[in-house]
Design a protein around this motif. Structure first.
Motif: not given
Length: 191
Positions: A17-20, A53-57, A96-102, A156-163
């Motif tokens: 993620l950092e490199l991309f 695939e590294v970003l898709f788990g 919450q601890d993953r919000r910035a990454f996501v 999708e709505i919740a994901y957009q709002r949350w991020t």
């Protein structure tokens, strides 16, 4: 370098993620990712098929959703069972601890056509997983498909709002609100 490194999967995802974000997806290699994570190329390939695939788990989210739908109360409607699954995502994936990454992951995907395509395929897999789990609960094919599509829209709505949120509202609450909004909009359409 030590033979075994803890948290290799997470380290590779963070490094990618950092490199991309820094160089762009196209200008980042698997070797770059492995080196940034302090691992080897062979370690990368033990965890992921390719750099996309590294970003898709893998299929972990689809499996989690299917399990949560199966675990929903027997009296739950199909859409309530989907809401139960979105709650599980909020508790286990969108924490919450993953919000910035996501949020950063979402921005990188939005900037890269190949990753947007992979994200769309992942979304289709999530819908299929929800529909399959609902059918196993006894929903008809059509009911399962409609509930899964509505659930995916609410996700999708919740994901957009949350991020995008700066206030720390949790994903489960946003997902429940989105389910209610999708239901209300559906009712308004059918009058």
């Amino acid at each position: 370098m030590a033979r075994w490194q803890p948290n290799a999967t997470e380290r590779l995802a963070v490094a990618a993620l950092e490199l991309f974000a820094e160089r762009g997806y196209e200008n980042t290699t698997v070797i770059d990712i492995a080196q940034r994570a302090g691992l080897t190329k062979s370690t990368f390939f033990r965890h992921f098929q390719d750099k996309r695939e590294v970003l898709f788990g893998g299929g972990t989210m689809a499996g989690l959703v299917a399990d949560a739908i199966a675990a929903a109360p027997a009296t739950a409607t199909p859409l309530d069972a989907v809401a139960h699954a979105l709650d599980a995502l909020g508790q286990q994936v969108f924490t919450q601890d993953r919000r910035a990454f996501v949020a950063r992951r979402r921005a990188v995907i939005a900037a890269t056509p190949e990753l947007r395509e992979r994200e769309a395929l992942k979304g289709l897999g999530l819908i299929a997983s929800m529909a399959g789990a609902l059918k196993r609960r006894g929903a008809s094919d059509l009911t399962a498909s409609v509930a899964a599509e509505l659930g995916a829209l609410a996700w999708e709505i919740a994901y957009q709002r949350w991020t995008a949120a700066a206030d720390g509202d949790d994903f489960s609450r946003l997902a429940r609100r989105a389910i209610d909004e999708v239901q209300a909009a559906s009712s308004a359409v059918t009058g």
